[in-house]
Design an enzyme around this catalytic site. Sequence first.
Site, PDB file in Angstrom:
ATOM      1  N   GLY A  92      71.208  55.995  76.609  1.00 29.59           N
ATOM      2  CA  GLY A  92      70.249  54.939  77.010  1.00 29.59           C
ATOM      3  C   GLY A  92      70.213  53.534  76.169  1.00 29.59           C
ATOM      4  O   GLY A  92      70.554  53.744  75.173  1.00 29.59           O
ATOM      5  N   THR A 121      68.409  54.417  69.695  1.00 30.26           N
ATOM      6  CA  THR A 121      67.583  54.849  70.521  1.00 30.26           C
ATOM      7  C   THR A 121      66.330  54.514  70.418  1.00 30.26           C
ATOM      8  O   THR A 121      65.983  54.579  69.127  1.00 30.26           O
ATOM      9  CB  THR A 121      67.927  56.386  70.549  1.00 30.26           C
ATOM     10  OG1 THR A 121      67.037  57.022  71.329  1.00 30.26           O
ATOM     11  CG2 THR A 121      67.957  56.905  69.001  1.00 30.26           C
ATOM     12  N   ASP A 150      71.630  61.132  70.197  1.00 26.52           N
ATOM     13  CA  ASP A 150      72.141  62.614  69.769  1.00 26.52           C
ATOM     14  C   ASP A 150      73.320  62.844  70.687  1.00 26.52           C
ATOM     15  O   ASP A 150      74.341  63.484  70.427  1.00 26.52           O
ATOM     16  CB  ASP A 150      71.155  63.392  69.518  1.00 26.52           C
ATOM     17  CG  ASP A 150      70.340  64.016  70.786  1.00 26.52           C
ATOM     18  OD1 ASP A 150      70.399  62.934  71.881  1.00 26.52           O
ATOM     19  OD2 ASP A 150      69.484  64.796  70.887  1.00 26.52           O
ATOM     20  N   ASP A 208      64.745  59.504  67.025  1.00 27.97           N
ATOM     21  CA  ASP A 208      64.705  61.092  66.931  1.00 27.97           C
ATOM     22  C   ASP A 208      66.021  61.511  66.429  1.00 27.97           C
ATOM     23  O   ASP A 208      66.448  62.686  66.804  1.00 27.97           O
ATOM     24  CB  ASP A 208      64.359  61.826  68.470  1.00 27.97           C
ATOM     25  CG  ASP A 208      65.408  61.271  69.261  1.00 27.97           C
ATOM     26  OD1 ASP A 208      66.226  60.491  68.930  1.00 27.97           O
ATOM     27  OD2 ASP A 208      65.646  61.829  70.649  1.00 27.97           O
ATOM     28  N   ARG A 222      60.709  62.779  74.747  1.00 29.22           N
ATOM     29  CA  ARG A 222      60.593  63.844  75.390  1.00 29.22           C
ATOM     30  C   ARG A 222      60.686  64.984  74.257  1.00 29.22           C
ATOM     31  O   ARG A 222      59.839  65.940  74.405  1.00 29.22           O
ATOM     32  CB  ARG A 222      62.011  64.325  76.063  1.00 29.22           C
ATOM     33  CG  ARG A 222      62.013  63.576  77.674  1.00 29.22           C
ATOM     34  CD  ARG A 222      63.097  64.102  78.335  1.00 29.22           C
ATOM     35  NE  ARG A 222      64.700  63.853  77.494  1.00 29.22           N
ATOM     36  CZ  ARG A 222      65.144  62.873  77.776  1.00 29.22           C
ATOM     37  NH1 ARG A 222      64.907  61.707  78.412  1.00 29.22           N
ATOM     38  NH2 ARG A 222      66.405  62.640  77.061  1.00 29.22           N
ATOM     39  N   ARG A 239      76.816  57.085  82.261  1.00 27.79           N
ATOM     40  CA  ARG A 239      77.162  58.688  82.040  1.00 27.79           C
ATOM     41  C   ARG A 239      78.610  58.979  82.329  1.00 27.79           C
ATOM     42  O   ARG A 239      79.153  58.259  83.077  1.00 27.79           O
ATOM     43  CB  ARG A 239      76.305  59.465  82.878  1.00 27.79           C
ATOM     44  CG  ARG A 239      74.935  59.164  82.729  1.00 27.79           C
ATOM     45  CD  ARG A 239      73.854  60.240  83.407  1.00 27.79           C
ATOM     46  NE  ARG A 239      72.629  60.284  83.144  1.00 27.79           N
ATOM     47  CZ  ARG A 239      71.951  60.965  82.437  1.00 27.79           C
ATOM     48  NH1 ARG A 239      72.564  61.615  81.649  1.00 27.79           N
ATOM     49  NH2 ARG A 239      70.455  60.742  82.187  1.00 27.79           N
ATOM     50  N   ASP A 274      63.827  56.456  70.651  1.00 21.46           N
ATOM     51  CA  ASP A 274      62.813  57.382  70.396  1.00 21.46           C
ATOM     52  C   ASP A 274      62.936  57.658  68.928  1.00 21.46           C
ATOM     53  O   ASP A 274      61.842  58.488  68.570  1.00 21.46           O
ATOM     54  CB  ASP A 274      63.448  58.643  70.990  1.00 21.46           C
ATOM     55  CG  ASP A 274      63.126  58.590  72.599  1.00 21.46           C
ATOM     56  OD1 ASP A 274      62.543  57.926  73.003  1.00 21.46           O
ATOM     57  OD2 ASP A 274      63.969  59.221  73.318  1.00 21.46           O
TER      58      ASP A 274
END
Length: 328
Positions: free
Chosen positions: A15, A130, A107, A134, A176, A76, A132
Amino acid sequence: MQTNIQKIAVLTSGGDAPGMNAAIRAVVRACVFHGKECTGIYRGFQGLVEGDFIPLGARSVKNMINRGGTFLKSARSEDFRTPAGRKKAFDHLKENEIEALIVIGGDGTFKGASLFYEEYDFPIVGIPGTIDNDIRGTDFTIGYDTALNTVVEAIDKIRDTANSHNRLFLVEVMGRDAGDIALNAGIGAGAEEILIPEEDLGKDRLVESLAKSRKSGKTSSIVVVSEGDQIGKNIFELAEYIEEHLKQYEVRVTVLGHIQRGGAPSCYDRVLASRLGVGAVEALLENKHNVMVGIKHKKIVVTPFNEAIEGSNEIDWDLLKVADIISI
């Protein structure tokens, strides 16, 4: 520094995140500074498989630091998941005399990069990009700060409507597996409740808390919901549940979605991306491979890919306490 590497390629994958262009810019200019060539790879790993390369110089990345998204594009790649696809990618790198690779992403990007390194012993360094936040091994990821500001600005506007009509708004944000966006934006925007994957509040406790807020005199409320929260996975069902148990509330749902990924990067993300871009090039020149560059306590650090992708950073439980105290 070791100077045996002469040509470095860079790609973005996964993303998009505000600040990716600033990171590419820093990689390119760090290469020029150290007397190395730089090649851009369009469309991430798919472009690597197809050999979609472009030479990049210092002027190629002018006026990029303030642009959101990624001018190298992202896509992708089912091909890269296969041994045959990765073999094509390796062959294209060799044909173009590229000796090292920098990947910018999350990741999933690092998992693909780590596998490629294990198969071909090809020097790779990752940069965490990212929204997020994360990724282990870094306090912040590129794009996270900008996304927070976007969410807070949106909630501020939603609150105006909530106050005008005495409504309760459920605002879904990205995350998520990690609740960093929801938690920090929720505190920054003054949300009454914050739902995150790391803590299962439960529907009954949520309703009880909202009822208590109503009795204390609040006529409108904002609940920030991370998309991965247990009770908020279907935010529209959650809205129906709240309306069923709290008749006095008129509930509305706002899903912010991909608006969180766009926009010009914040100053913090521009500086972070610049530091990590330079750090990635210098890590390669110091013969550090199969690692991610990150920032810890304001210092650039490297973390092996296998550690960076094994799980998210732990949520800041002190912040949860702060959120509970200031939402009364």
